[in-house]
Scaffold this active site. Sequence first.
Site, PDB file in Angstrom:
ATOM      1  N   LYS A  67     -69.915-104.799  -0.283  1.00 39.83           N
ATOM      2  CA  LYS A  67     -68.576-105.144  -1.344  1.00 39.83           C
ATOM      3  C   LYS A  67     -68.570-104.979  -2.319  1.00 39.83           C
ATOM      4  O   LYS A  67     -68.404-104.173  -3.511  1.00 39.83           O
ATOM      5  CB  LYS A  67     -68.685-106.398  -1.256  1.00 39.83           C
TER       6      LYS A  67
ATOM      7  N   ARG B 150     -61.950-115.588   0.198  1.00 39.08           N
ATOM      8  CA  ARG B 150     -62.695-116.030   1.338  1.00 39.08           C
ATOM      9  C   ARG B 150     -62.226-116.556   2.444  1.00 39.08           C
ATOM     10  O   ARG B 150     -62.894-117.235   3.265  1.00 39.08           O
ATOM     11  CB  ARG B 150     -63.556-116.241   1.515  1.00 39.08           C
TER      12      ARG B 150
ATOM     13  N   ARG C 205     -82.528-107.046   0.637  1.00 39.42           N
ATOM     14  CA  ARG C 205     -81.275-106.668   0.093  1.00 39.42           C
ATOM     15  C   ARG C 205     -82.271-107.701  -1.975  1.00 39.42           C
ATOM     16  O   ARG C 205     -83.541-108.479  -1.421  1.00 39.42           O
ATOM     17  CB  ARG C 205     -80.258-107.836  -0.566  1.00 39.42           C
TER      18      ARG C 205
ATOM     19  N   ARG D 130     -82.334-112.666  -3.761  1.00 40.59           N
ATOM     20  CA  ARG D 130     -81.670-113.568  -3.841  1.00 40.59           C
ATOM     21  C   ARG D 130     -81.087-115.579  -3.308  1.00 40.59           C
ATOM     22  O   ARG D 130     -82.118-114.961  -2.288  1.00 40.59           O
ATOM     23  CB  ARG D 130     -79.839-113.381  -3.823  1.00 40.59           C
TER      24      ARG D 130
ATOM     25  N   ARG E  89     -73.900-118.552   6.140  1.00 40.54           N
ATOM     26  CA  ARG E  89     -73.048-117.301   5.410  1.00 40.54           C
ATOM     27  C   ARG E  89     -72.100-117.362   6.404  1.00 40.54           C
ATOM     28  O   ARG E  89     -70.932-116.963   6.499  1.00 40.54           O
ATOM     29  CB  ARG E  89     -73.480-116.496   4.380  1.00 40.54           C
TER      30      ARG E  89
HETATM   31  P1  AMP Z   1     -70.734-113.698  -2.583  1.00 43.34           P
HETATM   32  O1  AMP Z   1     -72.016-113.292  -3.318  1.00 43.34           O
HETATM   33  O2  AMP Z   1     -69.818-113.137  -2.553  1.00 43.34           O
HETATM   34  O3  AMP Z   1     -72.141-113.546  -1.294  1.00 43.34           O
HETATM   35  O4  AMP Z   1     -70.582-115.625  -3.500  1.00 43.34           O
HETATM   36  C1  AMP Z   1     -72.236-116.029  -3.044  1.00 43.34           C
HETATM   37  C2  AMP Z   1     -72.033-117.520  -3.090  1.00 43.34           C
HETATM   38  O5  AMP Z   1     -70.658-118.057  -4.116  1.00 43.34           O
HETATM   39  C3  AMP Z   1     -71.095-117.214  -2.004  1.00 43.34           C
HETATM   40  O6  AMP Z   1     -71.909-117.865  -0.663  1.00 43.34           O
HETATM   41  C4  AMP Z   1     -70.213-118.683  -1.918  1.00 43.34           C
HETATM   42  O7  AMP Z   1     -71.026-119.986  -2.585  1.00 43.34           O
HETATM   43  C5  AMP Z   1     -69.611-118.875  -3.256  1.00 43.34           C
HETATM   44  N1  AMP Z   1     -68.498-118.170  -4.136  1.00 43.34           N
HETATM   45  C6  AMP Z   1     -68.191-117.060  -3.644  1.00 43.34           C
HETATM   46  N2  AMP Z   1     -66.446-116.594  -3.470  1.00 43.34           N
HETATM   47  C7  AMP Z   1     -66.586-117.688  -2.978  1.00 43.34           C
HETATM   48  C8  AMP Z   1     -64.928-117.853  -2.500  1.00 43.34           C
HETATM   49  N3  AMP Z   1     -64.258-117.321  -2.431  1.00 43.34           N
HETATM   50  N4  AMP Z   1     -65.195-119.449  -2.178  1.00 43.34           N
HETATM   51  C9  AMP Z   1     -65.270-119.829  -1.873  1.00 43.34           C
HETATM   52  N5  AMP Z   1     -67.342-120.043  -2.885  1.00 43.34           N
HETATM   53  C10 AMP Z   1     -67.434-119.114  -2.934  1.00 43.34           C
END
Ligand code: AMP
Length: 235
Positions: free
Chosen positions: A24, A104, A141, A174, A185
């Site tokens: 993404k 999400r 990653r 990360r 996740r």
């Molecule tokens: P990502 O980089 O999109 O994988 O997001 C990393 C982390 O940020 C996720 O595992 C959540 O803890 C938080 N996060 C990101 N987007 C959301 C969302 N739309 N709703 C809730 N938590 C989020």
Amino acid sequence: MADAHGASDGTARIVVLGRQGSGKGTQADLVAGHFRVPHISSGDAFRAAVHAESSVGLEAKGYLDRGELVPDGVTIGVIRERLSALSVNAEGRPGGFILDGFPRNLHQAEALSEMLGDQGLDVAVNLDASTEEVLKRLSARRVCTQCGAVYNLVDRPPKVAGTCDACGGPVTQREDDTEAAIRRRLEIYESETAPVLNWYRGRGLLATVDAMGPPDEVAQRFVVAVESARQGKPA
Ligand code: AMP
């Protein structure tokens, strides 16, 4: 990348969906450049807030570390603020965006629809990659802690190990790319986020793009999906 339909006018309104590791962030960057729209990433916004130790960051940190969703009240507030800061063009139309990592869950999808009002969304693109493939990608990653550039040790490593090609910052794994957090996740994706695909499908807004293969090829398919959705939409 060819711009077959001349749609790079900064007004495309796109959501990108897909499992963690489906690409993404990488795709949103490539496609944002093509359509000249800002890339808004909820994950990047939270990581920046954690780094800055702001009140949002302090609230979000534990959720990020465990791989859980940050509560909707906080998350929707962060996205509302980003969207309301979008520039308005000469005709008074709000500018476009590519939203990565939000919505999400169904509550967030409804909140986004309410925030966007009449202008709505052009398309929600589902980047389709199997669980097996994303597990492979996530364990390889690495990201730059300074500028956020994303690498993959298997097919896109930094030129100098551990150092970002773009800014020279440190490239590391990360904190939520540990095995336990990845598993959590992906479970949350299946239970909370997968229903969002159906929600957009029911509104005629979902396009599925095959996320396998080199990033440039995926990006070309992504652009075609957005352009055909925009052509099918009344002006
Ligand atoms: P990502 O980089 O999109 O994988 O997001 C990393 C982390 O940020 C996720 O595992 C959540 O803890 C938080 N996060 C990101 N987007 C959301 C969302 N739309 N709703 C809730 N938590 C989020």
